[in-house]
Design an enzyme around this catalytic site. Structure first.
Site, mmCIF file in Angstrom:
data_model
loop_
_atom_site.group_PDB
_atom_site.id
_atom_site.type_symbol
_atom_site.label_atom_id
_atom_site.label_comp_id
_atom_site.label_asym_id
_atom_site.label_seq_id
_atom_site.Cartn_x
_atom_site.Cartn_y
_atom_site.Cartn_z
ATOM 1 N N GLU A 194 0.813 -1.232 0.000
ATOM 2 C CA GLU A 194 0.000 0.000 0.000
ATOM 3 C C GLU A 194 0.843 1.278 0.000
ATOM 4 O O GLU A 194 0.672 2.151 0.851
ATOM 5 C CB GLU A 194 -0.982 -0.036 1.184
ATOM 6 C CG GLU A 194 -1.890 -1.246 1.115
ATOM 7 C CD GLU A 194 -2.798 -1.427 2.341
ATOM 8 O OE1 GLU A 194 -2.759 -0.580 3.250
ATOM 9 O OE2 GLU A 194 -3.529 -2.424 2.376
ATOM 10 N N ASN A 200 1.994 -5.039 -3.145
ATOM 11 C CA ASN A 200 0.587 -5.367 -2.910
ATOM 12 C C ASN A 200 -0.187 -4.085 -2.637
ATOM 13 O O ASN A 200 0.316 -3.196 -1.940
ATOM 14 C CB ASN A 200 0.555 -6.300 -1.685
ATOM 15 C CG ASN A 200 -0.773 -6.952 -1.432
ATOM 16 O OD1 ASN A 200 -1.381 -7.497 -2.347
ATOM 17 N ND2 ASN A 200 -1.239 -6.912 -0.184
ATOM 18 N N HIS A 243 -10.338 -6.072 -2.458
ATOM 19 C CA HIS A 243 -11.398 -5.863 -1.463
ATOM 20 C C HIS A 243 -12.537 -5.152 -2.208
ATOM 21 O O HIS A 243 -12.550 -3.928 -2.330
ATOM 22 C CB HIS A 243 -10.881 -5.015 -0.296
ATOM 23 C CG HIS A 243 -9.866 -5.731 0.532
ATOM 24 N ND1 HIS A 243 -10.173 -6.853 1.267
ATOM 25 C CD2 HIS A 243 -8.550 -5.505 0.731
ATOM 26 C CE1 HIS A 243 -9.092 -7.277 1.899
ATOM 27 N NE2 HIS A 243 -8.079 -6.490 1.577
ATOM 28 N N GLU A 279 -6.232 -10.660 -1.594
ATOM 29 C CA GLU A 279 -7.048 -10.441 -0.383
ATOM 30 C C GLU A 279 -8.528 -10.332 -0.756
ATOM 31 O O GLU A 279 -9.260 -9.478 -0.250
ATOM 32 C CB GLU A 279 -6.592 -9.162 0.344
ATOM 33 C CG GLU A 279 -5.122 -9.160 0.714
ATOM 34 C CD GLU A 279 -4.679 -7.918 1.488
ATOM 35 O OE1 GLU A 279 -5.539 -7.159 1.971
ATOM 36 O OE2 GLU A 279 -3.450 -7.723 1.610
ATOM 37 N N ASP A 317 -12.326 -10.227 -1.119
ATOM 38 C CA ASP A 317 -13.631 -10.343 -0.463
ATOM 39 C C ASP A 317 -14.581 -9.361 -1.134
ATOM 40 O O ASP A 317 -14.143 -8.455 -1.842
ATOM 41 C CB ASP A 317 -13.577 -10.172 1.068
ATOM 42 C CG ASP A 317 -12.855 -8.926 1.548
ATOM 43 O OD1 ASP A 317 -12.709 -7.970 0.768
ATOM 44 O OD2 ASP A 317 -12.455 -8.910 2.728
HETATM 45 O O1 G2I Z 1 -7.679 -3.881 6.117
HETATM 46 C C1 G2I Z 1 -7.857 -5.036 5.352
HETATM 47 C C2 G2I Z 1 -6.530 -5.493 4.779
HETATM 48 C C3 G2I Z 1 -6.003 -4.486 3.783
HETATM 49 N N1 G2I Z 1 -4.765 -4.926 3.189
HETATM 50 C C4 G2I Z 1 -3.724 -5.310 4.110
HETATM 51 C C5 G2I Z 1 -4.240 -6.297 5.129
HETATM 52 O O2 G2I Z 1 -3.239 -6.617 6.059
HETATM 53 C C6 G2I Z 1 -5.463 -5.775 5.834
HETATM 54 O O3 G2I Z 1 -5.858 -6.775 6.790
HETATM 55 C C7 G2I Z 1 -6.414 -6.318 7.982
HETATM 56 C C8 G2I Z 1 -6.746 -7.518 8.831
HETATM 57 O O4 G2I Z 1 -7.715 -8.281 8.168
HETATM 58 C C9 G2I Z 1 -7.307 -7.061 10.179
HETATM 59 O O5 G2I Z 1 -7.486 -8.184 11.051
HETATM 60 O O6 G2I Z 1 -5.490 -5.503 8.640
HETATM 61 C C10 G2I Z 1 -6.045 -4.954 9.818
HETATM 62 C C11 G2I Z 1 -5.083 -3.970 10.421
HETATM 63 O O7 G2I Z 1 -4.984 -2.832 9.675
HETATM 64 C C12 G2I Z 1 -6.383 -6.059 10.815
HETATM 65 O O8 G2I Z 1 -7.020 -5.503 11.940
HETATM 66 C C13 G2I Z 1 -6.368 -5.614 13.134
HETATM 67 C C14 G2I Z 1 -7.048 -4.678 14.087
HETATM 68 O O9 G2I Z 1 -6.892 -3.353 13.606
HETATM 69 C C15 G2I Z 1 -6.437 -4.795 15.420
HETATM 70 O O10 G2I Z 1 -7.147 -3.970 16.330
HETATM 71 C C16 G2I Z 1 -6.423 -6.225 15.869
HETATM 72 O O11 G2I Z 1 -5.727 -6.351 17.087
HETATM 73 O O12 G2I Z 1 -6.433 -6.936 13.616
HETATM 74 C C17 G2I Z 1 -5.753 -7.104 14.811
HETATM 75 C C18 G2I Z 1 -5.720 -8.567 15.176
HETATM 76 O O13 G2I Z 1 -7.015 -9.065 15.255
#
Ligand code: G2I
Length: 561
Positions: free
Chosen positions: A163, A204, A240, A269, A271
């Site tokens: 990003e 990515n 996404h 990724e 969805d």
């Molecule tokens: O935002 C969707 C994705 C966009 N591209 C990069 C990916 O890495 C990103 O994934 C998401 C995860 O699916 C989330 O699970 O990235 C987020 C972080 O920016 C993830 O969220 C985080 C929460 O912000 C935290 O509060 C939490 O502790 O997930 C953590 C673990 O559950």
């Protein structure tokens, strides 16, 4: 080259999935498709993956069973990010990441590493560093995290930077960019290649699936990195998607333009979220978007597979970020397969293959012969199949290492003549077999080819010098092989090369040598100037040099006026 088994190509997953994995029955198993998604995808030579989270993987049987049964690739949703792997300076923890990699290995799945350099989920101590300290921290992080898995055959690829663009196609003004400028991107890729020469290295991003300002900026960056020799192998379209915004425009054309740069295109990724409550029209649109992405991957040899960002609506990032949206994944929150699952299975060919999911054996004994300055001829031993082999794909990668294998042609026999190659260049080839049901074999072993110098055309020739023997005070170069690399007979040739300072020619044979400064010019003798197209002759010479000197001649070039 690290010591380990060479990684499986996507195509070989077909064999791995069939040979190594036993399907266990699940109450939630969908009735619509008999074969799991991974079997269907592998039969097409692709992976189908999911992002996985450590907590449900450790605690929920249904989550684990579906993740193992349906997917042949996994990405750690969070466990490999910087805040998980290096929360404090130089304190590395791999417990979550190792848990996921062990799960993948136990289930014959390949792993995509996500993500090394990102502006999110990076601890505060990194963000406040000075430029030189930040660069050091970045290089150390990449070396350690990639190095941790460099000898693990399951971990095959990494999101190196994530990003880095804003929506207008400018660089995102993240702390990385603000502190280091855009040079951190090339530095990150070089560090990742050094840590694992075999891993595919990706950039990515989201909103780059169609042709737009952001994807064009990405295209220009990848093109520029490639032209500078920065090791980059793949582009990740996060995908996404959201039903209310429409499907990305010109996605197929966008895949094609990246493929033409010689990089893989991965859907990393995927969805498809819906504004809740979802109605039938939105659900049908969602099914269609899933279908479209699978079809786009199937249609491009540059696409090794598709990763869905999770699989159950029970664990999806969407409601946390978009509170009024959701239902983005292919299983509901109770682990029941949704219509999206069936859409993907159908796109992957469920019920259309006549039941044949057995891939041909890999071709063997791949060899190259008749290499000229612009072409080579490959031959191999035929594959076998339970039905019949219908053809072979010829894959080529640039250079002696790195780069990406892409299909450059097909053959229905056991040979293939490749042309249009650059002179004095190295290429690697592999071959794989196909059957009528679309099953693809594992790739053959790799053969490496270096084209001759001299640039083709009617008058081309090449010269390659071989050191026959050397001693403290001198050496013999024999043979210098002169080859007519052109398409017509030549009647004379002239080879030039550079003699190191202080060296003296003491004898020569089968050519007439003259020396001017350090340049030696060797013209054919009166009996070996005529060479048919592709024919070779040779000459040799002996040199005296200072006893302390180990230098040898260099820069052999041939001209055939
Ligand atoms: O935002 C969707 C994705 C966009 N591209 C990069 C990916 O890495 C990103 O994934 C998401 C995860 O699916 C989330 O699970 O990235 C987020 C972080 O920016 C993830 O969220 C985080 C929460 O912000 C935290 O509060 C939490 O502790 O997930 C953590 C673990 O559950």
């Amino acid at each position: 080259m690290p010591l380990r088994t060479r990684r499986l190509g996507a195509a070989s997953l077909a064999l791995a999935a069939l040979a190594g994995f036993t399907v266990s029955l699940l109450s939630a198993q969908p009735a619509a498709a008999a074969d799991p998604l991974r079997t269907l995808a592998a039969a097409k030579g692709k992976f189908i993956g999911t992002a996985v989270a450590t907590s449900p993987l450790a605690n929920e049987t249904a989550y684990r069973t579906i993740a193992a049964q349906e997917f042949n690739q996994v990405t750690a949703e969070n466990a490999m990010k910087w805040d998980s792997t290096e929360p404090n300076d130089n304190q590395y923890t791999f417990s979550g990441a190792d848990q996921i990699v062990a799960f993948a290995q136990a289930n014959n799945q390949i792993v995509h590493g996500h993500t090394l350099v990102w502006h999110q989920q990076t601890p505060g101590w990194v963000q406040s560093l000075s430029a030189s300290a930040m660069k050091t921290a970045m290089l150390d992080h990449i070396a350690t995290v990639v190095g941790h898995y460099a000898n693990n055959p399951a971990v095959q690829s990494w999101d190196v930077v994530n990003e880095v663009f804003d929506e207008n196609g400018g660089f995102r003004t993240s702390f990385w960019y603000n502190t280091l400028g855009s040079g951190f991107i090339a530095d990150a890729f070089r560090a990742a290649r050094a840590a694992d020469p075999d891993a595919k290295l990706c950039i990515n991003d989201y909103n780059v699936e169609g042709i737009n300002a952001k994807s064009t900026a990405m295209y220009n960056l990848v093109s520029s990195l490639k032209s500078q020799g920065v090791p980059i192998d793949c582009v990740g379209f996060q995908s996404h998607l959201a039903t209310q915004y429409g499907f990305p425009g010109q996605l197929t054309e966008n895949v094609a333009r990246f493929a033409a740069l010689g990089v893989q295109v991965r859907f990393t990724e995927l969805d498809v979220r819906i504004v809740l409550p979802a109605d039938t029209t939105e659900i049908n649109t969602q099914n269609q978007y899933y279908t479209n992405i699978i079809n786009a991957c199937l249609a491009s040899t540059a696409c090794p597979g598709v990763t869905i960002w999770g699989f159950t609506d029970k664990y999806s990032w969407v409601p946390d970020t978009f509170p009024s949206e959701g239902q983005a994944l292919i299983y509901d929150a109770n682990y029941n397969a949704k219509a999206d699952y069936t859409a993907i299975a159908t796109a992957l060919g469920a019920g259309t293959g006549g039941g044949d999911t057995t891939a041909p054996s890999a071709p063997t004994n791949l060899t190259a012969s008749g290499t000229t300055s612009s072409g080579t001829t490959l031959s191999w031993t035929a594959s076998t199949d339970n039905t019949a082999v219908t053809g072979y794909d010829i894959l080529r990668a640039p250079g002696a290492s790195g780069g990406t294998f892409a299909v450059v042609g097909t053959s229905t026999s056991t040979s293939y003549a490749d042309s249009g190659l650059a002179a004095s260049s190295t290429y690697r080839y592999q071959v794989r077999a196909r059957d009528a049901a679309g099953n693809v074999s594992a790739v053959s072993s790799t053969v490496s080819v270096t084209t001759l110098s001299g640039g083709g055309g009617p008058g081309g020739c090449s010269a390659v010098g071989t050191t026959q023997t050397q001693w403290p005070g001198g050496y013999v170069i024999q043979p210098v092989t002169v080859t007519n690399t052109g398409s017509a007979q030549i009647t004379s040739w002239t080879v030039t090369f550079t003699l190191p300072a202080g060296h003296t020619i003491t004898g020569s044979w089968n050519a007439v040598l003259t020396v001017s400064g350090q340049t030696v010019t060797a013209k054919n003798a009166n009996y070996n100037g005529t060479l048919g197209a592709g024919a070779s002759t040779s000459f040799g010479f002996q040199v005296a040099r200072p006893t302390s000197d180990t230098a040898l001649p260099s820069g052999y070039a041939c001209a055939a006026p």
